[in-house]
Design an enzyme around this catalytic site. Structure first.
Site, PDB file in Angstrom:
ATOM      1  N   CYS A 115     -24.206  15.477  -8.562  1.00  0.00           N
ATOM      2  CA  CYS A 115     -23.643  16.147  -7.388  1.00  0.00           C
ATOM      3  C   CYS A 115     -24.524  17.308  -6.951  1.00  0.00           C
ATOM      4  O   CYS A 115     -25.027  18.081  -7.769  1.00  0.00           O
ATOM      5  CB  CYS A 115     -22.236  16.632  -7.700  1.00  0.00           C
ATOM      6  SG  CYS A 115     -21.113  15.306  -8.169  1.00  0.00           S
ATOM      7  N   SER A 168     -13.872  22.439 -11.821  1.00  0.00           N
ATOM      8  CA  SER A 168     -15.148  21.833 -11.456  1.00  0.00           C
ATOM      9  C   SER A 168     -16.091  22.919 -10.973  1.00  0.00           C
ATOM     10  O   SER A 168     -15.653  23.960 -10.465  1.00  0.00           O
ATOM     11  CB  SER A 168     -14.933  20.815 -10.342  1.00  0.00           C
ATOM     12  OG  SER A 168     -16.146  20.488  -9.706  1.00  0.00           O
ATOM     13  N   LYS A 201     -21.124  16.369 -18.746  1.00  0.00           N
ATOM     14  CA  LYS A 201     -20.972  16.505 -20.197  1.00  0.00           C
ATOM     15  C   LYS A 201     -22.162  15.935 -20.949  1.00  0.00           C
ATOM     16  O   LYS A 201     -22.378  16.278 -22.113  1.00  0.00           O
ATOM     17  CB  LYS A 201     -19.683  15.823 -20.677  1.00  0.00           C
ATOM     18  CG  LYS A 201     -18.437  16.294 -19.945  1.00  0.00           C
ATOM     19  CD  LYS A 201     -18.322  17.808 -19.921  1.00  0.00           C
ATOM     20  CE  LYS A 201     -17.196  18.284 -19.023  1.00  0.00           C
ATOM     21  NZ  LYS A 201     -17.350  17.935 -17.610  1.00  0.00           N
TER      22      LYS A 201
END
Length: 566
Positions: free
Chosen positions: A199, A482, A129
């Site tokens: 990630c 996700s 975000k």
């Protein structure tokens, strides 16, 4: 001295007039001199914190960006904002804070730059975000700005294979299904995240970083360079110096974030198998820039853009592999050479998108060997002829819903509904092995208003995949997913259940059809039956009545419009 055609903002706040003496006095207390105060004052924002590896190193990157600002003749002033770790918050109530944090990040950056009269902005973001939130603030403020991504984590190594956090999430379901032992999961947990950075697969952070390059608001190669790469020091300094050049030339974010640039960003997202969260974040950035970008635009663009990057979660490779293969510039060059992008859009280099990549030459993909390129394939050998995001509509989602198709081998799914009113209820059913092949799982009241905050469903989708059911069940939700989610999963169903959307009317056993070629999401109920159920439906009481989540639920718009609060 850098000047613009307009009086600089900082001159209004810290100028030479005697009535600004108090403001200047505060700057002197922090060691600034007359010379420092006379220069353009540049905000250098980072989302540094110790909550997540995505952000833990960003203060170092901000420091290097400040060096670039100073070298180019500016005075940097560093500040920070919040950032929520989606991965840590995943699967419990805290995940509701994630999408809300995007608005808080944008608002906080706006307030800092507005209050202190900064002339320009370098924004350093590292997680899901913070990246769109920073770009939203840049478009809203419209002061010369450069976005700088914190970089991706390197893959972990476990039993001779590259692993990411996706493998750990799926490992939870694998343990429940008896396919992995708890000791093996512990070993995987300890290996999957070897250091700083976001990630590693083409999950939301990497997707939005790639989009930032395509938009032109970030420098070439900045999206894919790993967080730990030694080249990041010079990249950060380049960002710091570049923003002074933008100030000198009077180039502002809304000169860069145009309709054409947003179309380029969507094209890159669907070419690389990017996260469906881009369908929330790019419309939100567009909104701040005064440009309309709809779900239909995503579907239209995806129909003409081939899928050319073999990235996790649907494919094999991670962001560091993409960097070695040529990064976003190589994707851009492939698409530009085929006439699939707008090459005349302006970027933070002061050049156009086409000019940025015109003279770049790429070595062949070192991992491919004699078989040819593997990470980024030529358009003639595209992984799929169209992009990896589709928008489904029908009597279950009149405003639309979003699905990522990379790694999905079925084009159609029909089955009985298994209805859950929260993610938690569904996860417990999955853990009890109550989901059967052929089911269409429905998770509702998790939308922007109903959640509130539109939780991601990775804990559920990963557990399903870990149990070996990823190809055999479908899932629809008014929540979101996700970037690591894979399988026949449809999210952002709008209108959402909390406002009386059709998903609120579903019952166990209703037959639901999802069809990719016809872009259909349909329940086999007559209009009369749906109206009958709607007449019996009552809106649930708000889950939060005070605080940030309650405020968000009162202000937020539909997911189909980017879930913006304005």
């Amino acid at each position: 001295m850098v000047t613009t055609n307009e009086q600089r903002t900082s001159e209004k706040v810290y100028g030479k007039a005697y009535d600004r003496a108090p403001a200047r006095s505060y700057l002197r207390a922090m060691g600034l001199t007359d010379e420092d105060i006379a220069k353009p004052i540049v905000g250098v924002m980072s989302c540094w914190n110790e909550a997540t590896p995505c952000n833990v190193h960003l203060n170092r990157l901000a420091g290097w960006a400040k060096q670039g600002v100073k070298a180019a003749g500016g005075t940097p002033r560093e500040f920070t904002t919040i950032a929520v770790s989606d991965g840590i918050a995943m699967g419990y109530e805290g995940m509701k804070a994630s999408l809300v944090s995007r608005e808080v990040i944008a608002d906080s950056i706006e307030l800092m730059v507005f209050a202190h009269g900064y002339d320009a902005l370098v924004g350093v973001g590292g997680c899901d975000k913070s990246i769109p939130g920073t770009m939203m603030a840049m478009a809203r403020l419209n002061v010369p700005s450069v976005f700088l991504y914190g970089g991706s984590i390197m893959p972990g190594q476990w039993r001779g294979q590259d692993v990411t956090i996706q493998d750990v999430f799926e490992g939870v379901g694998a343990v429940a299904a008896g396919r992995l032992t708890e000791q093996e999961l512990y070993e995987l947990e300890c290996a999957a995240c070897p250091g700083e950075g976001s990630c590693g697969g083409m999950y939301t952070a990497n997707t939005m970083a790639c989009a930032s390059e395509a938009l032109g608001i970030a420098l070439p190669f900045s999206a894919t360079m790993p967080a730990a790469d030694a080249g990041r020091m010079e990249l950060c300094r380049w960002a710091g110096s570049s923003v002074l050049r933008l100030l000198e030339k009077g180039i502002r974010p809304r000169d860069i974030i145009t309709r054409k640039a947003l179309e380029n960003a969507v094209a890159v997202v669907v070419a690389i198998g990017g996260s469906t969260n881009a369908a929330l974040h790019l419309p939100a950035i567009a909104h701040e820039a005064g440009v309309e970008l709809t779900l239909d635009d995503f579907d239209t663009i995806a129909r003409r853009i081939p899928h050319i990057a073999d990235m996790r979660p649907g494919g094999r490779f991670v962001q560091s592999d993409l960097h070695r293969a040529g990064g976003v510039p190589r994707i851009l060059k492939e698409l530009l050479d085929a006439g699939l992008l707008h090459g005349d859009t302006l970027t933070v280099t002061g050049k156009t998108l086409a000019e940025n990549v015109a003279d770049i030459r790429f070595e062949e993909d070192a991992q491919a060997g004699p078989a040819g390129r593997q990470v980024i394939v030529p358009l003639a050998q595209a992984l799929e002829p169209t992009g990896t995001m589709v928008v489904l509509r029908g009597n279950l989602a009149p405003e639309g819903s979003v699905m990522k198709t990379s790694g999905v081998h079925k084009e159609r799914f029909t089955g009985p509904a298994r209805v859950f009113n929260t993610e938690d209820e569904c996860f417990q059913a999955v853990a009890r092995r109550e989901i059967r092949a052929g089911d269409v799982i429905v998770i509702r009241y998790e939308g922007p208003v109903g959640g509130p905050g539109m939780r991601e469903m990775l804990a559920v989708t990963a557990a399903i995949a870990g149990q070996g059911l990823g190809e055999d069940v479908a899932l629809i939700t008014d929540g979101r997913f996700s970037g690591a989610t894979r399988g026949f999963c449809v999210g952002h169903v709008a209108p959402e259940a909390a406002v009386g959307g059709p998903i609120a009317l579903l019952q166990d056993g209703d037959t639901i059809t999802l069809d990719i070629p016809t872009r259909l999401i349909q329940v086999e109920l007559s209009e009369e039956e749906m109206q009958r159920r709607l007449g019996q439906w009552q809106a649930p009481a708000p889950r939060y009545t005070s605080g940030a989540l309650a405020k968000y639920a009162r202000l937020v718009s539909s997911a189909a419009r980017g879930a913006v609060c304005s």
